[in-house]
Design a protein around this motif. Structure first.
Motif, PDB file in Angstrom:
ATOM      1  N   PRO A 177       0.652  -1.578  -0.088  1.00 26.36           N
ATOM      2  CA  PRO A 177      -0.066  -0.115  -0.082  1.00 26.36           C
ATOM      3  C   PRO A 177       1.073   1.150  -0.304  1.00 26.36           C
ATOM      4  N   ASN A 178       0.274   2.193  -0.326  1.00 24.34           N
ATOM      5  CA  ASN A 178       0.970   3.604   0.011  1.00 24.34           C
ATOM      6  C   ASN A 178       0.931   4.313   1.068  1.00 24.34           C
ATOM      7  N   ALA A 179       2.101   4.472   1.700  1.00 27.18           N
ATOM      8  CA  ALA A 179       1.583   4.996   3.011  1.00 27.18           C
ATOM      9  C   ALA A 179       1.129   6.250   2.767  1.00 27.18           C
ATOM     10  N   GLY A 180       0.862   7.569   2.014  1.00 28.79           N
ATOM     11  CA  GLY A 180       0.351   8.737   1.815  1.00 28.79           C
ATOM     12  C   GLY A 180      -1.138   9.176   1.537  1.00 28.79           C
ATOM     13  N   GLN A 181      -1.535   6.652   0.955  1.00 28.15           N
ATOM     14  CA  GLN A 181      -3.353   7.296   0.974  1.00 28.15           C
ATOM     15  C   GLN A 181      -3.979   7.721   1.512  1.00 28.15           C
ATOM     16  N   PRO A 182      -4.662   8.600   0.246  1.00 28.41           N
ATOM     17  CA  PRO A 182      -5.435  10.090   0.913  1.00 28.41           C
ATOM     18  C   PRO A 182      -6.907   9.244   1.784  1.00 28.41           C
ATOM     19  N   ARG A 183      -7.138   8.073   1.043  1.00 27.04           N
ATOM     20  CA  ARG A 183      -8.317   7.214   2.365  1.00 27.04           C
ATOM     21  C   ARG A 183      -8.021   6.654   2.951  1.00 27.04           C
ATOM     22  N   LYS A 184      -8.258   6.668   4.634  1.00 26.45           N
ATOM     23  CA  LYS A 184      -7.813   6.317   5.891  1.00 26.45           C
ATOM     24  C   LYS A 184      -9.009   5.388   6.566  1.00 26.45           C
ATOM     25  N   TYR A 185     -10.195   5.496   6.237  1.00 22.78           N
ATOM     26  CA  TYR A 185     -11.229   4.857   7.048  1.00 22.78           C
ATOM     27  C   TYR A 185     -10.959   3.608   5.856  1.00 22.78           C
ATOM     28  N   PHE A 186     -11.927   2.302   5.731  1.00 20.89           N
ATOM     29  CA  PHE A 186     -12.347   1.460   4.970  1.00 20.89           C
ATOM     30  C   PHE A 186     -13.302   0.923   5.809  1.00 20.89           C
ATOM     31  N   ASP A 187     -14.827   0.824   5.398  1.00 19.08           N
ATOM     32  CA  ASP A 187     -15.578   0.011   6.052  1.00 19.08           C
ATOM     33  C   ASP A 187     -15.308  -1.360   6.213  1.00 19.08           C
ATOM     34  N   LYS A 188     -15.104  -1.814   7.058  1.00 22.71           N
ATOM     35  CA  LYS A 188     -15.104  -3.836   7.647  1.00 22.71           C
ATOM     36  C   LYS A 188     -15.829  -4.325   6.761  1.00 22.71           C
ATOM     37  N   LYS A 189     -17.204  -3.967   6.940  1.00 24.86           N
ATOM     38  CA  LYS A 189     -18.674  -4.758   6.374  1.00 24.86           C
ATOM     39  C   LYS A 189     -18.565  -4.884   4.575  1.00 24.86           C
ATOM     40  N   VAL A 195       2.509  11.070  -7.824  1.00 27.85           N
ATOM     41  CA  VAL A 195       1.180   9.597  -7.078  1.00 27.85           C
ATOM     42  C   VAL A 195       0.269  10.149  -5.825  1.00 27.85           C
ATOM     43  N   TYR A 196       1.230  11.483  -5.339  1.00 25.26           N
ATOM     44  CA  TYR A 196      -0.277  11.365  -4.081  1.00 25.26           C
ATOM     45  C   TYR A 196      -1.606  12.309  -5.311  1.00 25.26           C
ATOM     46  N   LEU A 197      -1.361  13.099  -5.683  1.00 29.82           N
ATOM     47  CA  LEU A 197      -2.156  13.705  -6.987  1.00 29.82           C
ATOM     48  C   LEU A 197      -2.769  12.783  -7.807  1.00 29.82           C
ATOM     49  N   VAL A 198      -2.096  11.633  -8.540  1.00 31.48           N
ATOM     50  CA  VAL A 198      -3.482  10.606  -9.117  1.00 31.48           C
ATOM     51  C   VAL A 198      -4.363   9.983  -7.982  1.00 31.48           C
ATOM     52  N   SER A 199      -3.874   9.295  -6.584  1.00 29.87           N
ATOM     53  CA  SER A 199      -4.620   9.049  -5.808  1.00 29.87           C
ATOM     54  C   SER A 199      -5.732   9.992  -5.426  1.00 29.87           C
ATOM     55  N   ALA A 200      -5.583  11.312  -5.182  1.00 26.61           N
ATOM     56  CA  ALA A 200      -6.611  12.067  -4.614  1.00 26.61           C
ATOM     57  C   ALA A 200      -7.506  12.285  -5.376  1.00 26.61           C
ATOM     58  N   ARG A 201      -7.326  12.446  -6.483  1.00 36.51           N
ATOM     59  CA  ARG A 201      -7.870  12.492  -7.264  1.00 36.51           C
ATOM     60  C   ARG A 201      -9.136  11.235  -8.128  1.00 36.51           C
ATOM     61  N   ALA A 202      -8.065  10.057  -8.008  1.00 40.61           N
ATOM     62  CA  ALA A 202      -9.365   8.933  -7.978  1.00 40.61           C
ATOM     63  C   ALA A 202     -10.256   8.877  -7.056  1.00 40.61           C
ATOM     64  N   ASN A 203      -9.909   9.167  -5.742  1.00 36.84           N
ATOM     65  CA  ASN A 203     -10.072   9.174  -4.616  1.00 36.84           C
ATOM     66  C   ASN A 203     -11.950   9.654  -4.516  1.00 36.84           C
ATOM     67  N   LEU A 204     -11.294  11.275  -4.790  1.00 36.10           N
ATOM     68  CA  LEU A 204     -12.355  11.679  -5.180  1.00 36.10           C
ATOM     69  C   LEU A 204     -13.531  12.039  -6.108  1.00 36.10           C
ATOM     70  N   CYS A 205     -13.559  11.087  -6.595  1.00 40.25           N
ATOM     71  CA  CYS A 205     -14.104  10.641  -7.801  1.00 40.25           C
ATOM     72  C   CYS A 205     -15.149   9.730  -7.065  1.00 40.25           C
ATOM     73  N   ARG A 206     -15.297   8.784  -6.299  1.00 36.47           N
ATOM     74  CA  ARG A 206     -15.816   8.283  -5.233  1.00 36.47           C
ATOM     75  C   ARG A 206     -16.890   8.725  -4.187  1.00 36.47           C
ATOM     76  N   GLU A 207     -17.918   8.582  -3.906  1.00 42.63           N
ATOM     77  CA  GLU A 207     -18.555   9.143  -3.597  1.00 42.63           C
ATOM     78  C   GLU A 207     -18.423   8.786  -1.969  1.00 42.63           C
ATOM     79  N   ASN A 208     -18.009   8.123  -1.638  1.00 41.20           N
ATOM     80  CA  ASN A 208     -17.832   7.358   0.127  1.00 41.20           C
ATOM     81  C   ASN A 208     -17.134   7.888   0.591  1.00 41.20           C
ATOM     82  N   MET A 209     -16.751   9.109   0.088  1.00 38.84           N
ATOM     83  CA  MET A 209     -15.139   9.985   1.028  1.00 38.84           C
ATOM     84  C   MET A 209     -16.006  10.739   1.321  1.00 38.84           C
ATOM     85  N   SER A 210     -14.885  10.306   2.531  1.00 34.21           N
ATOM     86  CA  SER A 210     -15.937  11.391   3.615  1.00 34.21           C
ATOM     87  C   SER A 210     -15.423  12.640   3.612  1.00 34.21           C
TER      88      SER A 210
END
Length: 203
Positions: free
Chosen positions: A17-29, A91-106
């Motif tokens: 994994p990328n230690a600088g991953q923008p997403r920190k919360y992953f729903d276990k269910k 890497v961070y910018l590409v990852s951030a853009r991808a995550n921000l396209c998802r509705e479940n990002m807090s």
């Protein structure tokens, strides 16, 4: 000669994994549900995006949620899109853009993305809005979530209270937020841990 991007099956032990991953919360269910799907198909639904960091070693740029679910499903190999056109500084910018396209990002995670982009690239809010495809108003609104007390931020990330309620609380001083937090937590427990919404907070 520059290497071409490719999609390959890679052993999961060679991926980190990328230690600088923008997403920190992953729903276990949600991860368990996804893992069951991956287990049935013996692969992820879409290849995760990775970059090569050494000989036969790869780092995730986008797809950590799928990677985590694949590990739960005990998959040995998963499909990966190996990108040779992404510089390590981007890497961070590409990852951030991808995550921000998802509705479940807090919104808390989104706000931290904005701050990190400011610190990493020295961009102002208008430039960030342009880079990630959001409006300047959206950026200024999302940053208000960082005015919340840490405990309330945690509730937002875990979806224990709605974004609307949290945004309302951000208009109050931290001490006042803590008092309101007690009311919100009590209401959440009363409602069997269901997210409390704006109408509930106004009761």
């Amino acid at each position: 000669m520059k290497e071409k991007n490719s999609i390959e099956k890679i052993h999961i032990s060679l991926i980190k994994p990328n230690a600088g991953q923008p997403r920190k919360y992953f729903d276990k269910k949600g991860l368990k549900i996804l893992a069951k799907s991956f287990g049935n198909r013996k692969d992820v639904d879409y290849p995760i995006i990775v970059i090569s960091i050494s000989k036969r070693r790869y780092m995730i740029v986008d797809g950590e949620r799928r990677y985590r679910a694949a590990k739960i499903a005990k998959l040995e190999e998963i499909s990966c899109h190996i990108r040779h056109d992404i510089h390590s500084n981007d890497v961070y910018l590409v990852s951030a853009r991808a995550n921000l396209c998802r509705e479940n990002m807090s919104p808390i995670e989104e706000a931290h993305i904005v701050i990190n982009l400011q610190n990493k690239y020295g961009w102002n809010q208008s430039r960030i809005a342009s880079e990630i495809g959001k409006s300047p108003f959206y950026i200024s609104s999302i940053l208000k979530y960082l005015d919340l007390h840490k405990e309330i931020q945690a509730l937002v990330i875990c979806r224990k209270i709605s974004n609307g309620v949290a945004l309302q609380l951000s208009n109050y001083p931290t001490d006042a937020q803590l008092k309101l937090l007690e009311i919100i937590v009590a209401a959440v427990k009363k409602n069997d841990n269901k997210p409390i919404h704006q109408n509930d907070a106004a009761r």
